[in-house]
Motif scaffolding. Structure first.
Motif, PDB file in Angstrom:
ATOM      1  N   ARG A 233     -35.519  14.404  29.686  1.00 54.75           N
ATOM      2  CA  ARG A 233     -34.569  13.482  30.314  1.00 54.75           C
ATOM      3  C   ARG A 233     -35.060  13.135  31.707  1.00 54.75           C
ATOM      4  NH1 ARG A 233     -28.252  15.225  31.064  1.00 54.75           N
ATOM      5  NH2 ARG A 233     -27.464  13.293  31.967  1.00 54.75           N
ATOM      6  N   ASN A 234     -34.727  11.947  32.145  1.00 49.95           N
ATOM      7  CA  ASN A 234     -35.088  11.534  33.494  1.00 49.95           C
ATOM      8  C   ASN A 234     -34.618  12.610  34.477  1.00 49.95           C
ATOM      9  OD1 ASN A 234     -34.740  10.337  36.180  1.00 49.95           O
ATOM     10  ND2 ASN A 234     -35.306   8.424  35.164  1.00 49.95           N
ATOM     11  N   PRO A 235     -35.526  13.146  35.297  1.00 48.88           N
ATOM     12  CA  PRO A 235     -35.132  14.220  36.219  1.00 48.88           C
ATOM     13  C   PRO A 235     -33.993  13.853  37.169  1.00 48.88           C
ATOM     14  CG  PRO A 235     -37.510  14.111  36.052  1.00 48.88           C
ATOM     15  CD  PRO A 235     -36.971  12.903  35.328  1.00 48.88           C
ATOM     16  N   PHE A 236     -33.843  12.591  37.510  1.00 46.11           N
ATOM     17  CA  PHE A 236     -32.734  12.200  38.384  1.00 46.11           C
ATOM     18  C   PHE A 236     -31.388  12.397  37.690  1.00 46.11           C
ATOM     19  CE2 PHE A 236     -35.984   9.470  40.592  1.00 46.11           C
ATOM     20  CZ  PHE A 236     -35.921  10.124  41.813  1.00 46.11           C
ATOM     21  N   THR A 237     -31.280  12.004  36.435  1.00 43.58           N
ATOM     22  CA  THR A 237     -30.019  12.182  35.719  1.00 43.58           C
ATOM     23  C   THR A 237     -29.850  13.635  35.276  1.00 43.58           C
ATOM     24  OG1 THR A 237     -30.936  11.528  33.576  1.00 43.58           O
ATOM     25  CG2 THR A 237     -29.977   9.782  34.949  1.00 43.58           C
ATOM     26  N   ARG A 238     -30.948  14.272  34.916  1.00 41.99           N
ATOM     27  CA  ARG A 238     -30.865  15.681  34.498  1.00 41.99           C
ATOM     28  C   ARG A 238     -30.451  16.582  35.665  1.00 41.99           C
ATOM     29  NH1 ARG A 238     -34.397  20.256  33.914  1.00 41.99           N
ATOM     30  NH2 ARG A 238     -33.528  21.624  32.302  1.00 41.99           N
ATOM     31  N   ALA A 239     -30.938  16.316  36.855  1.00 42.53           N
ATOM     32  CA  ALA A 239     -30.582  17.138  38.024  1.00 42.53           C
ATOM     33  C   ALA A 239     -29.072  17.133  38.252  1.00 42.53           C
ATOM     34  CB  ALA A 239     -31.318  16.654  39.265  1.00 42.53           C
ATOM     35  N   ILE A 240     -28.456  15.976  38.091  1.00 43.73           N
ATOM     36  CA  ILE A 240     -26.997  15.894  38.253  1.00 43.73           C
ATOM     37  C   ILE A 240     -26.312  16.699  37.154  1.00 43.73           C
ATOM     38  CG2 ILE A 240     -25.004  14.340  38.174  1.00 43.73           C
ATOM     39  CD1 ILE A 240     -26.819  12.224  39.509  1.00 43.73           C
ATOM     40  N   SER A 241     -26.789  16.585  35.939  1.00 43.28           N
ATOM     41  CA  SER A 241     -26.211  17.336  34.833  1.00 43.28           C
ATOM     42  C   SER A 241     -26.400  18.847  35.040  1.00 43.28           C
ATOM     43  CB  SER A 241     -26.856  16.895  33.517  1.00 43.28           C
ATOM     44  OG  SER A 241     -26.239  17.506  32.427  1.00 43.28           O
ATOM     45  N   CYS A 242     -27.561  19.250  35.527  1.00 40.22           N
ATOM     46  CA  CYS A 242     -27.825  20.668  35.805  1.00 40.22           C
ATOM     47  C   CYS A 242     -26.887  21.191  36.895  1.00 40.22           C
ATOM     48  CB  CYS A 242     -29.273  20.870  36.241  1.00 40.22           C
ATOM     49  SG  CYS A 242     -30.497  20.600  34.947  1.00 40.22           S
ATOM     50  N   TRP A 243     -26.665  20.391  37.910  1.00 41.17           N
ATOM     51  CA  TRP A 243     -25.742  20.751  38.994  1.00 41.17           C
ATOM     52  C   TRP A 243     -24.341  20.983  38.429  1.00 41.17           C
ATOM     53  CZ3 TRP A 243     -23.010  16.251  41.581  1.00 41.17           C
ATOM     54  CH2 TRP A 243     -22.100  16.670  42.556  1.00 41.17           C
ATOM     55  N   GLN A 244     -23.873  20.036  37.617  1.00 42.50           N
ATOM     56  CA  GLN A 244     -22.546  20.154  37.026  1.00 42.50           C
ATOM     57  C   GLN A 244     -22.453  21.357  36.085  1.00 42.50           C
ATOM     58  OE1 GLN A 244     -19.662  17.972  37.672  1.00 42.50           O
ATOM     59  NE2 GLN A 244     -21.052  17.991  39.412  1.00 42.50           N
ATOM     60  N   GLN A 245     -23.514  21.610  35.313  1.00 42.44           N
ATOM     61  CA  GLN A 245     -23.547  22.776  34.424  1.00 42.44           C
ATOM     62  C   GLN A 245     -23.501  24.061  35.238  1.00 42.44           C
ATOM     63  OE1 GLN A 245     -23.632  22.994  30.970  1.00 42.44           O
ATOM     64  NE2 GLN A 245     -23.421  25.197  31.260  1.00 42.44           N
ATOM     65  N   SER A 246     -24.173  24.097  36.354  1.00 43.69           N
ATOM     66  CA  SER A 246     -24.180  25.279  37.222  1.00 43.69           C
ATOM     67  C   SER A 246     -22.782  25.584  37.751  1.00 43.69           C
ATOM     68  CB  SER A 246     -25.145  25.076  38.387  1.00 43.69           C
ATOM     69  OG  SER A 246     -26.460  24.951  37.909  1.00 43.69           O
ATOM     70  N   ILE A 247     -22.026  24.543  38.031  1.00 43.36           N
ATOM     71  CA  ILE A 247     -20.633  24.722  38.472  1.00 43.36           C
ATOM     72  C   ILE A 247     -19.780  25.216  37.304  1.00 43.36           C
ATOM     73  CG2 ILE A 247     -18.554  23.510  39.246  1.00 43.36           C
ATOM     74  CD1 ILE A 247     -20.464  21.759  41.006  1.00 43.36           C
ATOM     75  N   ARG A 248     -19.908  24.564  36.132  1.00 47.11           N
ATOM     76  CA  ARG A 248     -19.122  24.972  34.961  1.00 47.11           C
ATOM     77  C   ARG A 248     -19.418  26.415  34.552  1.00 47.11           C
ATOM     78  NH1 ARG A 248     -20.408  19.809  33.292  1.00 47.11           N
ATOM     79  NH2 ARG A 248     -22.072  20.511  31.933  1.00 47.11           N
ATOM     80  N   SER A 249     -20.662  26.837  34.705  1.00 52.16           N
ATOM     81  CA  SER A 249     -21.065  28.196  34.326  1.00 52.16           C
ATOM     82  C   SER A 249     -20.801  29.218  35.422  1.00 52.16           C
ATOM     83  CB  SER A 249     -22.557  28.218  33.982  1.00 52.16           C
ATOM     84  OG  SER A 249     -22.815  27.408  32.878  1.00 52.16           O
ATOM     85  N   CYS A 250     -20.247  28.744  36.535  1.00 45.66           N
ATOM     86  CA  CYS A 250     -19.931  29.612  37.686  1.00 45.66           C
ATOM     87  C   CYS A 250     -21.179  30.257  38.278  1.00 45.66           C
ATOM     88  CB  CYS A 250     -18.901  30.675  37.307  1.00 45.66           C
ATOM     89  SG  CYS A 250     -17.338  29.963  36.772  1.00 45.66           S
ATOM     90  N   TRP A 251     -22.316  29.607  38.112  1.00 42.67           N
ATOM     91  CA  TRP A 251     -23.532  30.093  38.749  1.00 42.67           C
ATOM     92  C   TRP A 251     -23.500  29.766  40.241  1.00 42.67           C
ATOM     93  CZ3 TRP A 251     -28.256  26.993  39.828  1.00 42.67           C
ATOM     94  CH2 TRP A 251     -29.269  27.786  40.377  1.00 42.67           C
ATOM     95  N   ILE A 252     -22.905  28.614  40.556  1.00 45.58           N
ATOM     96  CA  ILE A 252     -22.681  28.235  41.949  1.00 45.58           C
ATOM     97  C   ILE A 252     -21.184  27.990  42.125  1.00 45.58           C
ATOM     98  CG2 ILE A 252     -25.014  27.316  42.309  1.00 45.58           C
ATOM     99  CD1 ILE A 252     -23.884  24.489  42.000  1.00 45.58           C
TER     100      ILE A 252
END
Length: 191
Positions: free
Chosen positions: A57-76
């Motif tokens: 996936r385009n790293p620009f769109t994937r980075a946003i998705s990874c950020w949101q996943q990190s919040i949902r997973s309580c990693w951050i």
């Protein structure tokens, strides 16, 4: 010839996994490819000359998705800004699930990157999966979206050009540099 899907996080992998179905080929959950049982599956696929594909996936769109996943997973923390996510040292993440969901795709796919027969870009997902169906004489299968986050495509009304400041662009270019190069993605917000 059989199929092996190297499932990569935040690249429509749940959708592709569902598209594959239980009898089409082999796939697996998020563990590193060099760890059991994934290492055995990949080595067997290589030994028997299976058709190996993955999604990127385009790293620009994937980075946003990874950020949101990190919040949902309580990693951050819940209200962490994007910059906080980019400040994280991914190499220090100890939980495999969290790590595989944020690291560059190139890092996850090593050392098998050269063995992949087809790299399917999420931006051309349906077209590329239809090519695989045709190549293997598969019946056309439904492709459904799973696990979509709050950030969508420009077509859905999300304005990446407004979200991405010069600083954010530079930081994503740095954090995911290998993905931009390996998968030939533009280093500008031109989508």
């Amino acid at each position: 010839m059989s199929l092996l899907y190297l499932r990569t996080a935040k690249t429509a992998s749940s959708s592709v996994n569902a598209w594959m179905g239980p009898k089409t080929g082999s796939t697996f959950n998020q563990r590193f490819l060099t760890e059991p049982p994934n290492d055995l599956k990949v080595s067997k696929a290589l030994e028997y000359n299976h058709y190996i594909f993955t999604t990127v996936r385009n790293p620009f769109t994937r980075a946003i998705s990874c950020w949101q996943q990190s919040i949902r997973s309580c990693w951050i923390p819940k209200d962490s800004p994007f910059e906080y996510f980019l400040d994280q040292d991914f190499s220090k993440i100890t939980d495999t699930h969290n790590k595989t969901h944020v690291i560059p795709i190139v890092e996850y796919l090593e050392p098998y990157l050269c063995d992949i027969n087809k790299v399917v870009k999420v931006e051309h997902l349906e077209r590329d999966l239809r090519e695989i169906e045709e190549k293997f004489g598969m019946e056309k299968r439904p492709l459904k979206a799973y696990n979509r986050g709050n950030y969508r495509t420009p077509r859905d009304g999300f304005d990446y050009k407004s979200f991405y400041t010069k600083e954010r662009i530079e930081r994503v270019l740095d954090k995911y540099a290998d993905d931009f190069i390996a998968f030939d993605y533009s280093k500008s917000i031109d989508f």
